[in-house]
Scaffold this motif. Structure first.
Motif, mmCIF file in Angstrom:
data_model
loop_
_atom_site.group_PDB
_atom_site.id
_atom_site.type_symbol
_atom_site.label_atom_id
_atom_site.label_comp_id
_atom_site.label_asym_id
_atom_site.label_seq_id
_atom_site.Cartn_x
_atom_site.Cartn_y
_atom_site.Cartn_z
ATOM 1 N N PRO A 44 -52.667 95.980 -24.042
ATOM 2 C CA PRO A 44 -51.582 95.771 -24.877
ATOM 3 C C PRO A 44 -50.314 96.473 -24.903
ATOM 4 N N THR A 45 -49.399 95.947 -24.647
ATOM 5 C CA THR A 45 -48.067 96.869 -24.239
ATOM 6 C C THR A 45 -46.688 96.237 -25.074
ATOM 7 N N VAL B 252 -48.418 91.898 -21.997
ATOM 8 C CA VAL B 252 -47.108 92.464 -22.839
ATOM 9 C C VAL B 252 -46.986 91.755 -24.181
ATOM 10 N N GLU B 253 -47.194 92.233 -25.249
ATOM 11 C CA GLU B 253 -47.095 91.489 -26.398
ATOM 12 C C GLU B 253 -45.827 91.409 -27.101
ATOM 13 N N HIS C 19 -46.724 95.803 -36.324
ATOM 14 C CA HIS C 19 -48.129 96.410 -36.895
ATOM 15 C C HIS C 19 -49.279 95.502 -35.553
ATOM 16 N N TRP C 20 -50.051 96.359 -35.090
ATOM 17 C CA TRP C 20 -51.034 95.866 -34.184
ATOM 18 C C TRP C 20 -52.161 95.748 -34.806
ATOM 19 N N LYS C 21 -53.022 94.654 -34.684
ATOM 20 C CA LYS C 21 -54.243 94.302 -35.088
ATOM 21 C C LYS C 21 -54.939 93.493 -34.177
ATOM 22 N N ALA C 22 -56.371 93.989 -33.941
ATOM 23 C CA ALA C 22 -57.112 93.405 -32.713
ATOM 24 C C ALA C 22 -57.336 91.857 -32.804
ATOM 25 N N ASP C 23 -57.305 91.362 -34.135
ATOM 26 C CA ASP C 23 -57.745 90.058 -34.274
ATOM 27 C C ASP C 23 -56.195 89.165 -34.282
ATOM 28 N N THR C 24 -55.214 89.772 -34.329
ATOM 29 C CA THR C 24 -54.032 89.019 -34.131
ATOM 30 C C THR C 24 -53.062 89.345 -33.130
#
Length: 265
Positions: A149-150, A187-188, A241-246
């Motif tokens: 994730p970037t 790339v998020e 805000h990085w969350k693994a589920d979203t």
């Protein structure tokens, strides 16, 4: 992982106003105080260019004084109002930067999201340019961890916003950036400054958003013949805000004190 995102601080020498009208230093200080009051505290703070207004040594001295109040790791890229040499010299102790050439960076040890800074500034000009060299550097950098994730940060947005007097100074050759991004679905987010407004669109197969300024807002005038103007709107920052589920969630956060909290939701 929480990434706080400031932009377009336009810091002036002590006692001087932005455009002779707006106290950008005070507004930057308020933004940092607001940021320092966030809970949970951000893991890293990013600034997407135009730290200062005229690229003056006294402005960078003031910028260091203000930004030293940020305790978290600080990641910066220059904008069209920055002086690249002074920018590098002023913040070399806060973050790694190459001694020569563009101020690109890669930060991969601050959390699950890798943060890449892409310097597309053109010395002496207000527009940006996604040159073949910048394209090749970004492609090679993303290829090192293609599935991670970037977040990619640059200053001038690589699209036309519809506001004619800011689109003149967009990032040129944005299709080169889009071509690279399309090869890396991890790339998020692509984040930009420069435009002094929050905008969101799809770009290169991902989401691109621009950050508001802590100083002034470029007037939202979408008429092709509109005259340039700005407003002193409520300043704001972005919180990614990085969350693994979203994946990455981006929040627009107004800066200031407001009524509340109230016992309902």
């Amino acid at each position: 992982m929480l990434i706080a995102h400031l932009s377009d601080l336009h810091i002036r020498p002590q006692g001087m106003l932005y455009q002779g009208l707006v106290d950008s230093n005070s507004q930057c200080q308020q933004a940092i105080e607001h940021l320092n009051g966030l809970w949970p505290r951000p893991d890293v703070v990013i600034v997407s260019g135009d730290l200062v207004d005229e690229g003056l040594p006294a402005e960078y001295e003031m910028a260091r004084t203000l930004l030293d109040r940020i305790e978290q790791p600080l990641l910066l890229i220059p904008g069209n109002h920055d002086d690249l040499t002074l920018f590098k010299a002023s913040f070399a102790q806060r973050m790694p930067m190459a001694g020569t050439g563009p101020a690109h960076f890669v930060a991969g040890s601050l959390g699950p999201v890798r943060i890449i800074g892409l310097d597309i500034s053109v010395p002496g000009e207000h527009h940006g340019d996604m040159t073949p060299a910048a394209q090749a550097w970004l492609d090679a950098t993303l290829a090192q961890e293609p599935e991670r994730p970037t977040l990619v940060m640059l200053h001038q947005p690589p699209f036309l916003s519809g506001i004619p007097y800011i689109d003149t100074y967009a990032c040129r050759n944005g299709q080169r950036l889009a071509e690279v991004l399309a090869r890396y679905p991890a790339v998020e987010r692509v984040v930009c400054g420069h435009i002094h407004r929050h905008m969101l669109l799809r770009f290169g197969g991902t989401l691109l958003c621009t950050a508001p300024s802590t100083t002034t807002a470029i007037a939202l005038r979408l008429d092709a013949q509109a005259e340039a103007a700005s407003y002193v709107e409520p300043p704001a920052l972005l919180l990614h805000h990085w969350k693994a589920d979203t994946g990455l969630i981006t929040h627009w956060v107004p800066i200031g004190t407001f009524a509340g909290p109230m016992a309902f939701a």
